[in-house]
Write a protein that holds these residues in place. Structure first.
Motif, short mmCIF file in Angstrom:
data_model
loop_
_atom_site.label_atom_id
_atom_site.label_comp_id
_atom_site.label_asym_id
_atom_site.label_seq_id
_atom_site.Cartn_x
_atom_site.Cartn_y
_atom_site.Cartn_z
N LEU A 126 9.64 27.73 -60.65
CA LEU A 126 10.87 27.50 -61.42
C LEU A 126 11.93 28.57 -61.15
O LEU A 126 13.13 28.32 -61.31
CB LEU A 126 10.57 27.43 -62.92
CG LEU A 126 10.19 26.05 -63.44
CD1 LEU A 126 9.88 26.13 -64.93
CD2 LEU A 126 11.32 25.05 -63.17
N GLU A 127 11.50 29.77 -60.75
CA GLU A 127 12.50 30.82 -60.49
C GLU A 127 13.33 30.50 -59.23
O GLU A 127 14.38 31.10 -59.03
CB GLU A 127 11.84 32.21 -60.39
CG GLU A 127 10.88 32.42 -59.25
CD GLU A 127 9.43 32.14 -59.66
OE1 GLU A 127 9.21 31.29 -60.56
OE2 GLU A 127 8.52 32.76 -59.09
N TRP A 128 12.87 29.55 -58.42
CA TRP A 128 13.68 29.11 -57.30
C TRP A 128 14.57 27.95 -57.78
O TRP A 128 14.22 26.78 -57.64
CB TRP A 128 12.82 28.68 -56.12
CG TRP A 128 12.06 29.80 -55.49
CD1 TRP A 128 12.26 31.14 -55.67
CD2 TRP A 128 10.95 29.68 -54.58
NE1 TRP A 128 11.35 31.86 -54.93
CE2 TRP A 128 10.55 30.99 -54.25
CE3 TRP A 128 10.27 28.61 -54.00
CZ2 TRP A 128 9.49 31.26 -53.38
CZ3 TRP A 128 9.23 28.86 -53.14
CH2 TRP A 128 8.84 30.18 -52.82
N ALA A 129 15.69 28.30 -58.36
CA ALA A 129 16.60 27.29 -58.89
C ALA A 129 17.16 26.43 -57.76
O ALA A 129 17.20 26.88 -56.61
CB ALA A 129 17.75 28.00 -59.62
N PRO A 130 17.56 25.20 -58.08
CA PRO A 130 18.20 24.38 -57.04
C PRO A 130 19.32 25.17 -56.37
O PRO A 130 20.14 25.80 -57.05
CB PRO A 130 18.74 23.19 -57.83
CG PRO A 130 17.78 23.05 -58.97
CD PRO A 130 17.40 24.46 -59.34
N THR A 132 18.47 27.49 -53.91
CA THR A 132 17.88 28.73 -53.39
C THR A 132 17.30 28.51 -51.99
O THR A 132 16.44 27.66 -51.80
CB THR A 132 16.72 29.22 -54.31
OG1 THR A 132 17.22 29.36 -55.64
CG2 THR A 132 16.15 30.54 -53.82
N ASN A 231 15.48 20.89 -55.55
CA ASN A 231 14.95 20.40 -56.84
C ASN A 231 13.57 21.00 -57.07
O ASN A 231 12.88 21.33 -56.12
CB ASN A 231 14.85 18.87 -56.83
CG ASN A 231 13.96 18.37 -55.71
OD1 ASN A 231 14.40 18.21 -54.57
ND2 ASN A 231 12.70 18.13 -56.01
N PRO A 232 13.16 21.13 -58.34
CA PRO A 232 11.77 21.49 -58.58
C PRO A 232 10.89 20.30 -58.21
O PRO A 232 11.28 19.15 -58.44
CB PRO A 232 11.71 21.78 -60.08
CG PRO A 232 12.99 21.32 -60.67
CD PRO A 232 13.93 20.93 -59.58
N SER A 237 9.29 21.05 -63.50
CA SER A 237 10.28 21.37 -64.52
C SER A 237 9.93 20.65 -65.83
O SER A 237 9.60 19.47 -65.82
CB SER A 237 11.67 20.94 -64.06
OG SER A 237 12.59 21.10 -65.12
N GLU A 245 23.26 17.45 -61.21
CA GLU A 245 22.99 18.90 -61.22
C GLU A 245 22.49 19.37 -59.86
O GLU A 245 22.84 20.43 -59.37
CB GLU A 245 21.91 19.24 -62.26
CG GLU A 245 22.34 19.09 -63.70
CD GLU A 245 21.17 19.23 -64.67
OE1 GLU A 245 21.44 19.40 -65.85
OE2 GLU A 245 20.00 19.16 -64.23
N ALA A 249 24.31 22.01 -57.51
CA ALA A 249 23.63 23.25 -57.10
C ALA A 249 23.68 23.41 -55.58
O ALA A 249 23.87 24.51 -55.06
CB ALA A 249 22.19 23.24 -57.59
#
Ligand code: 8IG
Length: 268
Positions: A126-130, A132, A231-232, A237, A245, A249
């Protein structure tokens, strides 16, 4: 085998057509621009020429008019000739593995020693946001396919060059690294499949790149792989994903991706 049945001969034919068309003796490197990367690559280098991929031997015509790939040749700030492939053939298109890796083999036959393979993918963290970008450290090929035929025992211990990853870290020291897991697609994974990818050691899930890397290593190319987490992965997520979104991103990431590609081209 005739060029029609021998992928290497067909790649040599495409390479000859490419170098003749653009009046270059050879190329030095190639970039394959996956989902989310084409905008970032616009304006990189001094243009030499451009054509539709379908104009070169062995590249398929797009199924939907106007949605085919293009090939752009540019001279980099370092004086190298770079071939930018926008768009690729995916395994799930059913054209066969040779078609998937034809661009890689064409680049190698035209003289490239280095290839940068980019893609858009799902992330397992999750720390790799769209938006990244993540360097590919290694891969797991779950397609069950390979571009290699016969007793071609290619070493993949360092499929993704440590040296090239270090160059990327010079440009952007904050870049994370991860293991890319290629599924056949075209459907996205189930949450269970994404969990499986994580248990197997994966960090990224996608539908491209590993078959191209295998062909690139066979051809002796040094490979840099960069994923754009758009995307995750399914089930990662807790909140549902909104397409708008994801698109936003991706657009927001463009300046960072452009700087990364420009910095790499300075160094390759
Ligand atoms: I963009 O979540 C993109 N491509 N397999 N899974 C797979 N491929 C992808 C994904 C994803 N997102």
């Amino acid at each position: 085998m005739t060029p029609q049945t021998d992928p290497q001969a067909l790649a040599a034919e495409a390479a000859a057509s490419l170098t003749e068309r653009f009046g270059v003796g050879s190329i030095d490197l190639a970039l394959v621009l996956g989902s989310g990367w084409s905008g970032a690559a616009a304006g990189l280098g001094e243009p030499i020429g451009e054509c539709l991929l379908e104009e070169l031997p062995g590249f398929a015509k797009p199924v939907v008019a106007g949605h085919g790939g293009a090939l752009k040749l540019v001279r980099t700030s370092a004086g190298k000739v770079a071939a930018l492939f926008t768009g690729r053939t995916h395994y799930y298109e059913g054209r066969g593995v040779a078609a998937v890796v034809h661009g890689v083999r064409t680049a190698a036959a035209a003289g490239a020693r280095t290839i940068v393979l980019t893609n858009g993918c799902g992330g397992l963290h999750l720390e790799w946001a769209p938006g990244t970008p993540v360097l590919i450290r290694d891969h797991i090929n779950l397609t069950g396919a390979t571009p290699l035929v016969g007793a071609t025992f290619i070493d993949l211990t360092e499929a993704y060059s440590q040296r090239l990853r270090a160059l990327a870290h010079e440009v952007d020291p904050t870049l994370a690294e991860g293991v890319y897991v290629q599924f056949s697609g075209p459907q996205y994974e189930t949450p269970a499949e994404v969990r499986m990818a994580g248990i197997l050691g994966g960090d990224l899930v996608g539908m491209s790149t590993t078959l191209e890397t295998i062909a690139a290593r066979e051809a002796g190319l040094e490979v840099l792989g960069i994923s754009l987490v758009t995307n995750p992965g399914a089930g990662i997520s807790p909140t549902p994903l909104h397409h708008a979104e994801v698109i936003a991103a991706g657009q927001a990431a463009e300046p960072r991706l452009r700087e990364l590609l420009a910095g790499l081209l300075d160094r390759l």
